[in-house]
Design an enzyme around this catalytic site. Structure first.
Site, PDB file in Angstrom:
ATOM      1  N   HIS A  96      64.592   1.223  33.385  1.00 40.09           N
ATOM      2  CA  HIS A  96      63.340   0.867  32.695  1.00 40.09           C
ATOM      3  C   HIS A  96      62.175   0.763  33.680  1.00 40.09           C
ATOM      4  O   HIS A  96      61.221   0.027  33.440  1.00 40.09           O
ATOM      5  CB  HIS A  96      63.471  -0.458  31.931  1.00 40.09           C
ATOM      6  CG  HIS A  96      64.691  -0.528  31.063  1.00 40.09           C
ATOM      7  ND1 HIS A  96      64.687  -0.185  29.725  1.00 40.09           N
ATOM      8  CD2 HIS A  96      65.973  -0.884  31.350  1.00 40.09           C
ATOM      9  CE1 HIS A  96      65.909  -0.336  29.227  1.00 40.09           C
ATOM     10  NE2 HIS A  96      66.705  -0.751  30.204  1.00 40.09           N
TER      11      HIS A  96
ATOM     12  N   SER B  26      40.924  14.597  47.630  1.00 42.97           N
ATOM     13  CA  SER B  26      40.017  14.561  46.491  1.00 42.97           C
ATOM     14  C   SER B  26      38.667  15.096  46.949  1.00 42.97           C
ATOM     15  O   SER B  26      38.252  14.863  48.076  1.00 42.97           O
ATOM     16  CB  SER B  26      39.867  13.118  46.016  1.00 42.97           C
ATOM     17  OG  SER B  26      38.660  12.974  45.300  1.00 42.97           O
TER      18      SER B  26
ATOM     19  N   LYS C 229      41.681   9.664  49.376  1.00 43.92           N
ATOM     20  CA  LYS C 229      42.792  10.078  48.525  1.00 43.92           C
ATOM     21  C   LYS C 229      43.689  11.142  49.165  1.00 43.92           C
ATOM     22  O   LYS C 229      43.218  12.040  49.838  1.00 43.92           O
ATOM     23  CB  LYS C 229      42.260  10.670  47.205  1.00 43.92           C
ATOM     24  CG  LYS C 229      41.584   9.683  46.294  1.00 43.92           C
ATOM     25  CD  LYS C 229      42.540   8.781  45.519  1.00 43.92           C
ATOM     26  CE  LYS C 229      43.396   9.504  44.513  1.00 43.92           C
ATOM     27  NZ  LYS C 229      42.637   9.965  43.356  1.00 43.92           N
TER      28      LYS C 229
ATOM     29  N   GLU D 128      53.027  17.075  40.835  1.00 44.47           N
ATOM     30  CA  GLU D 128      52.316  16.973  39.554  1.00 44.47           C
ATOM     31  C   GLU D 128      52.297  18.314  38.831  1.00 44.47           C
ATOM     32  O   GLU D 128      52.468  18.398  37.616  1.00 44.47           O
ATOM     33  CB  GLU D 128      50.873  16.508  39.772  1.00 44.47           C
ATOM     34  CG  GLU D 128      50.748  15.046  40.148  1.00 44.47           C
ATOM     35  CD  GLU D 128      49.298  14.671  40.427  1.00 44.47           C
ATOM     36  OE1 GLU D 128      48.763  13.825  39.711  1.00 44.47           O
ATOM     37  OE2 GLU D 128      48.690  15.231  41.374  1.00 44.47           O
TER      38      GLU D 128
END
Ligand code: ARG
Length: 495
Positions: A171, A292, A298, A305
């Site tokens: 979970h 970024s 970043k 992804e």
């Protein structure tokens, strides 16, 4: 469609004269030509089409359906075409609809009217089925290679991290401590099943469609056995109608590809999560992340992804072909041309995803300190406390209840579980013979999980050795299968 394009006189050169000409007096409407052409995608099958055509030419020559020198002329023409395709000089022409007619028309250009003999007893229906069978055999082998490579990387990285401990999650909540090697070997298991699915699919493509004709075979004495043998099949297909109507080998590939992409997506999601500041378990190499354009601090996990994102396509491609097939009567229907784009797309998507995931995992760095810190949470060992009571004869349900009370007590008071001394523990259950600090030990906890499939060091070491032996055996078997069909194991350079 404009009325202009419907006017036969206005079509002029845009509409091509059909090569199966006799029946038709008019050329194809230009919009229809664009709508129905498949050459912009089925050119991927050029090598397979040439291979099938060579087998056809050999067979026609040997059976005497065409003269030996005619067969030689055809083969010479096919060689020239292969060269043109390899060099990039082949003039692909949308007016010629698909790869089959492009090649046949080019053969006319090279060898003249004898080219018209190649299609003796053949239809594009058995031709395209043959091309697809050859293509699918090739890509199954290539995906098996890719899966072997990724599993090797995972096993190698797992070897380095037998003693790296992190929380295992259920979970997405910290559950119990595990070795990082154990976690990576979990992915090796699912990817191993994926490889076996592609192996099965490959083995099922064992009969040759050539000679099934349009749907009902041929009146001519073709030798189907011979062309099947030349193309590395066990024999000809057994039912000409099924041969030109079926696409379940492609469906199988798409479904195995979708399952594999789902597995890669879950692995990718783990990398995304683990590379957040919140987890901080790993850092992806610069070559596998991007910055970024706006925020200088970043470092984004774009590679995993995109793998996660591309999984949508692989699932969509499977659904596309299932949907194309579901309402089709036997046998060939032009709808079947819609099999190719989803198939080619899944091949490329899966092949590339396997490659980038292998690279990302091979190069990431593991923050063992952050993993250790997360794994030091004593609550991860709450189950162990319950099992101590079970060993003392307490029914598990009761033990679970007792430990639940201990955990609740600590949470409410905001105290560390390990601060509970012997007396505190005995106030919850007299069977506790020591304080929590003494009862709970991370290393001991891991080591006592020594059942088959567990995370104890001996088990993980054995699992690693077993995985290495299996991958070696699999690699040898794959090499043998590739060698048995060299034309089918050139990787996927053309797709
Ligand atoms: N381009 C076609 C396909 O991919 C080849 C077979 C065409 N057959 C036909 N009867 N029109 O399905």
């Amino acid at each position: 469609m404009s009325s202009r394009s419907r006017d036969p006189k206005s079509r002029g050169e845009a509409g091509a004269k059909k090569p199966w000409g006799g029946r038709f007096s008019d050329t194809l409407d230009p919009t229809v030509e664009r709508f129905s052409a498949s050459i912009h995608f089925d050119r991927v099958l050029a090598r397979h089409d040439l291979r099938g055509s060579r087998a056809q030419a050999h067979m026609l020559g040997r059976t005497g359906l065409i003269a030996a020198d005619e067969a030689e002329t055809l083969l010479r023409g096919l060689d020239l075409i292969e060269k043109e395709i390899a060099e990039g000089s082949f003039p692909f022409d949308p007016a010629l609809e698909d790869i089959h007619m492009n090649i046949e028309s080019r053969l006319h250009h090279h060898v003249g009217s004898v080219a018209g003999k190649l299609h003796t007893g053949r239809s594009r229906n058995d031709q395209v089925a043959t091309d697809l069978a050859l293509f699918l055999r090739e890509v199954c082998l290539a995906i098996e290679r890719g899966l072997l490579g990724l599993r090797r990387v995972l096993v190698e990285r797992a070897r380095e991290h037998v003693d790296t401990i992190l929380p295992g999650y259920t979970h997405l909540q910290r559950a119990q401590p595990v070795r990082l090697a154990h976690q990576w070997l979990a992915h090796v298991e699912s990817l191993g099943r994926d490889a076996s699915r592609f192996r099965d699919a490959h083995a099922r493509i064992r009969r040759c469609p050539l000679g099934a004709g349009a749907l009902a075979g041929s009146t001519l004495p073709l030798d189907r056995q011979e062309s099947a043998a030349e193309l590395g099949f066990e024999g000809p297909t057994r039912n000409s109608m099924d041969t030109v109507a079926s696409r379940d080998a492609a469906l199988e590939f798409l479904s195995h590809a979708a399952i594999t992409m789902v597995h890669l997506s879950r692995l990718a999601e783990e990398l995304v999560l683990w590379s957040t500041t919140e987890f901080g378990f790993i850092e992806l190499a610069d070559a596998y992340s991007t910055g970024s354009s706006l925020m200088p601090q970043k470092k984004n996990p774009d590679v995993p992804e995109i793998v996660r994102g591309k999984t949508g396509r692989a699932i969509g491609n499977l659904v596309t072909l299932l949907t194309v097939l579901k309402g089709l009567p036997l046998t060939y229907n032009r709808d079947l041309q819609e099999d190719k784009e989803p198939l080619f797309d899944s091949v490329t998507t899966l092949r590339d995803s396997l490659e980038v995931m292998s690279g990302a995992i091979a190069t990431l760095s593991v923050r063992t300190d952050r993993m250790a810190e997360a794994a030091s949470d004593p609550m991860l060992l709450a189950t162990d406390l319950a099992e101590i009571l079970v060993r003392a004869g307490v029914p598990f349900r009761e033990a679970h209840e007792v430990v639940g009370r201990i955990v609740g007590h600590c949470t409410r008071k905001g105290i560390d579980l390990r601060s509970l001394g012997r007396a505190d523990m005995q106030s919850f259950h007299e069977a506790f013979e020591a304080g929590a600090d003494e009862l709970l030990d991370l290393e001991r906890s891991l080591e006592s999980r020594s059942l088959a499939g567990g995370t104890a060091r001996v088990r993980v070491e054995a699992a690693l050795a077993e995985a290495e032996t299996e991958l070696d055996a699999e690699e040898r078997a794959l090499e043998a299968r590739e060698a048995a069909d060299p034309a089918s194991s050139r990787g996927m350079e053309a797709s």
